[in-house]
Write a protein that holds these residues in place. Sequence first.
Motif, PDB file in Angstrom:
ATOM      1  N   ASN A  54       0.803  -1.230   0.000  1.00 28.40           N
ATOM      2  CA  ASN A  54       0.000   0.000   0.000  1.00 28.40           C
ATOM      3  C   ASN A  54       0.834   1.277   0.000  1.00 28.40           C
ATOM      4  O   ASN A  54       0.456   2.290   0.582  1.00 28.40           O
ATOM      5  N   ASN A  55       1.989   1.240  -0.665  1.00 28.28           N
ATOM      6  CA  ASN A  55       2.798   2.437  -0.836  1.00 28.28           C
ATOM      7  C   ASN A  55       2.405   3.168  -2.113  1.00 28.28           C
ATOM      8  O   ASN A  55       1.872   2.574  -3.053  1.00 28.28           O
ATOM      9  N   VAL A  56       2.686   4.469  -2.154  1.00 28.27           N
ATOM     10  CA  VAL A  56       2.476   5.290  -3.349  1.00 28.27           C
ATOM     11  C   VAL A  56       3.818   5.925  -3.698  1.00 28.27           C
ATOM     12  O   VAL A  56       4.452   6.563  -2.845  1.00 28.27           O
ATOM     13  N   ILE A  57       4.247   5.747  -4.949  1.00 28.73           N
ATOM     14  CA  ILE A  57       5.560   6.199  -5.379  1.00 28.73           C
ATOM     15  C   ILE A  57       5.373   7.124  -6.568  1.00 28.73           C
ATOM     16  O   ILE A  57       4.784   6.740  -7.574  1.00 28.73           O
ATOM     17  N   TYR A  58       5.897   8.355  -6.469  1.00 32.20           N
ATOM     18  CA  TYR A  58       5.654   9.364  -7.495  1.00 32.20           C
ATOM     19  C   TYR A  58       6.965   9.967  -8.011  1.00 32.20           C
ATOM     20  O   TYR A  58       7.877  10.240  -7.243  1.00 32.20           O
ATOM     21  N   ASN A  59       6.986  10.212  -9.316  1.00 34.19           N
ATOM     22  CA  ASN A  59       8.094  10.911  -9.970  1.00 34.19           C
ATOM     23  C   ASN A  59       9.424  10.237  -9.672  1.00 34.19           C
ATOM     24  O   ASN A  59      10.405  10.875  -9.314  1.00 34.19           O
ATOM     25  N   TYR A  60       9.441   8.936  -9.851  1.00 34.23           N
ATOM     26  CA  TYR A  60      10.641   8.148  -9.589  1.00 34.23           C
ATOM     27  C   TYR A  60      11.529   8.079 -10.831  1.00 34.23           C
ATOM     28  O   TYR A  60      11.060   8.185 -11.962  1.00 34.23           O
ATOM     29  N   PHE A  90       2.530   3.026  -8.547  1.00 37.86           N
ATOM     30  CA  PHE A  90       3.708   3.713  -9.070  1.00 37.86           C
ATOM     31  C   PHE A  90       3.239   4.720 -10.118  1.00 37.86           C
ATOM     32  O   PHE A  90       2.625   4.343 -11.120  1.00 37.86           O
ATOM     33  N   ILE A  91       3.548   5.998  -9.909  1.00 36.64           N
ATOM     34  CA  ILE A  91       3.071   7.064 -10.783  1.00 36.64           C
ATOM     35  C   ILE A  91       4.272   7.829 -11.328  1.00 36.64           C
ATOM     36  O   ILE A  91       5.072   8.374 -10.553  1.00 36.64           O
ATOM     37  N   THR A  92       4.416   7.854 -12.641  1.00 38.41           N
ATOM     38  CA  THR A  92       5.547   8.569 -13.223  1.00 38.41           C
ATOM     39  C   THR A  92       5.329  10.079 -13.121  1.00 38.41           C
ATOM     40  O   THR A  92       4.221  10.565 -12.926  1.00 38.41           O
ATOM     41  N   GLY A  93       6.421  10.819 -13.276  1.00 39.89           N
ATOM     42  CA  GLY A  93       6.377  12.275 -13.263  1.00 39.89           C
ATOM     43  C   GLY A  93       7.388  12.846 -14.227  1.00 39.89           C
ATOM     44  O   GLY A  93       8.017  12.106 -15.005  1.00 39.89           O
ATOM     45  N   PRO A  94       7.606  14.147 -14.198  1.00 39.80           N
ATOM     46  CA  PRO A  94       8.514  14.785 -15.141  1.00 39.80           C
ATOM     47  C   PRO A  94       9.948  14.258 -15.090  1.00 39.80           C
ATOM     48  O   PRO A  94      10.675  14.351 -16.088  1.00 39.80           O
ATOM     49  N   TYR A 110      -0.241  -1.226  -9.365  1.00 41.27           N
ATOM     50  CA  TYR A 110      -0.609  -0.457 -10.548  1.00 41.27           C
ATOM     51  C   TYR A 110       0.508   0.522 -10.916  1.00 41.27           C
ATOM     52  O   TYR A 110       1.249   0.997 -10.038  1.00 41.27           O
ATOM     53  N   GLY A 111       0.572   0.825 -12.204  1.00 38.23           N
ATOM     54  CA  GLY A 111       1.486   1.841 -12.691  1.00 38.23           C
ATOM     55  C   GLY A 111       0.759   2.796 -13.616  1.00 38.23           C
ATOM     56  O   GLY A 111       0.027   2.372 -14.515  1.00 38.23           O
ATOM     57  N   ASP A 112       0.941   4.096 -13.380  1.00 38.55           N
ATOM     58  CA  ASP A 112       0.376   5.129 -14.247  1.00 38.55           C
ATOM     59  C   ASP A 112       1.536   5.849 -14.910  1.00 38.55           C
ATOM     60  O   ASP A 112       2.301   6.562 -14.253  1.00 38.55           O
ATOM     61  N   ALA A 113       1.670   5.673 -16.217  1.00 37.73           N
ATOM     62  CA  ALA A 113       2.792   6.247 -16.968  1.00 37.73           C
ATOM     63  C   ALA A 113       2.335   7.275 -17.989  1.00 37.73           C
ATOM     64  O   ALA A 113       3.073   7.594 -18.925  1.00 37.73           O
ATOM     65  N   THR A 114       1.137   7.827 -17.823  1.00 37.72           N
ATOM     66  CA  THR A 114       0.588   8.718 -18.842  1.00 37.72           C
ATOM     67  C   THR A 114       0.993  10.180 -18.674  1.00 37.72           C
ATOM     68  O   THR A 114       0.997  10.944 -19.640  1.00 37.72           O
ATOM     69  N   ASN A 115       1.300  10.610 -17.445  1.00 38.33           N
ATOM     70  CA  ASN A 115       1.647  12.010 -17.156  1.00 38.33           C
ATOM     71  C   ASN A 115       0.602  12.982 -17.711  1.00 38.33           C
ATOM     72  O   ASN A 115       0.944  14.062 -18.220  1.00 38.33           O
ATOM     73  N   ASP A 116      -0.655  12.610 -17.601  1.00 38.23           N
ATOM     74  CA  ASP A 116      -1.719  13.422 -18.205  1.00 38.23           C
ATOM     75  C   ASP A 116      -2.603  14.121 -17.183  1.00 38.23           C
ATOM     76  O   ASP A 116      -3.649  14.666 -17.529  1.00 38.23           O
ATOM     77  N   THR A 160       2.312  15.856 -13.982  1.00 40.55           N
ATOM     78  CA  THR A 160       2.624  17.144 -14.602  1.00 40.55           C
ATOM     79  C   THR A 160       3.533  18.034 -13.762  1.00 40.55           C
ATOM     80  O   THR A 160       4.082  19.008 -14.282  1.00 40.55           O
ATOM     81  N   GLN A 161       3.709  17.732 -12.486  1.00 37.56           N
ATOM     82  CA  GLN A 161       4.563  18.546 -11.616  1.00 37.56           C
ATOM     83  C   GLN A 161       5.563  17.664 -10.890  1.00 37.56           C
ATOM     84  O   GLN A 161       5.332  16.473 -10.683  1.00 37.56           O
ATOM     85  N   GLY A 162       6.672  18.292 -10.473  1.00 38.26           N
ATOM     86  CA  GLY A 162       7.671  17.592  -9.680  1.00 38.26           C
ATOM     87  C   GLY A 162       9.034  17.622 -10.328  1.00 38.26           C
ATOM     88  O   GLY A 162       9.153  17.696 -11.555  1.00 38.26           O
TER      89      GLY A 162
END
Length: 363
Positions: A215-221, A243-247, A271-277, A342-344
């Motif tokens: 249950n971790n959330v990882i952003y802009n890695y 896992f959520i991608t960022g800039p 889950y992974g979100d790689a859309t940066n939308d 979109t930020q980070g």
Amino acid sequence: MLASLLVNLGLVTLAASPISALAFPGAVGFGSIATGGTGGTSYVVTNLNDSGSGSFRDAVSESNRIITFAVSGYIVLESAVSLSSDLTINGTTAPSPGIGVMAGEVSASDQSNIIIVGMRFRQGSDDPDTGKSAFNMGDAANVILDHCSFAYGQWDTVDAVGAVNITLSNSIIAFPIYQQFGAHVETGPATYFGNLWVSAHNRQPLAKSNTQYINNVIYNYQAAYTTADTSGSFYHDIINNYFITGPSTSSASDRYYQIQSNQYAYASGNYGDATNDGVLNGAQENEIGSATVLSSPWSSTSTSMVKWTAAEAVTNVLASAGALPHDQVDALAITQVQSYGTQGELYGDQSDTGLSNGGYGTL
């Protein structure tokens, strides 16, 4: 709210509740066996001085203490602070907006049975020692860090080489500088539950141990869950993380990084979100590098520890992880995550955030 909840649950009066098998009600993972200052004396931190009577440094200088706070704000460290064993440090008792330490490392190295809740650890470049971390627990045993906020670590944000029975839960690990590393645990076992990891180059975490990652959330890695050249075979339960991608993300697939066939992984519900939308709209991502796939969790407690789906984890972790109430540093991290791609950025120095107090934010 968290302070009153934990007081009501008995964390502050832990010494009076030795029958509990947990560090505090709701504690999870391998560090939940920590006994802290059970049976010890109470010590109230009454000032923000670096040292002397009533200071945080003096409070942690002796074992068997339950430490609370009558003051709020930042304690500016002139040098690293070393903890003793058998301590409960309850930052949730500080008046609003809470308590934190800045400009130096806090170390639990070689100590055991430590419970820390509701503290902010912000090392930053005001610490001249680039070889230190925001929080270090090398060769420590039975440590739980819950609802804490870590930022601006120079070596690692959290370092735990040789550590045994560690839990990092419901915490924010954001904006490491210099090496830009999140957390590093060797030996273990270790548990990471319900944490928010924001804008690191790597080590979110570096898991050279048998590990629960739930249950971790990882952003802009740039690289997230990592085993690298472990020189050993370890077991990993990786469940319902997002896992959520960022800039700053160059390759979305580096959510699992340098994981070889000598590692054994059970992965489910990630889950992974790689859309940066700007919208959270990921897909399941449960292929853990070259790891040998396990059909069931290696740890008997992993399944019962799961509280949320990956999507639910995003909502709940953003709302409640870290020391509460959220200060300027944590608010910046949360705002960037909520931009969903979109930020980070990866910061080289805390001042690059543009926040007050030289980037540390104001408590």
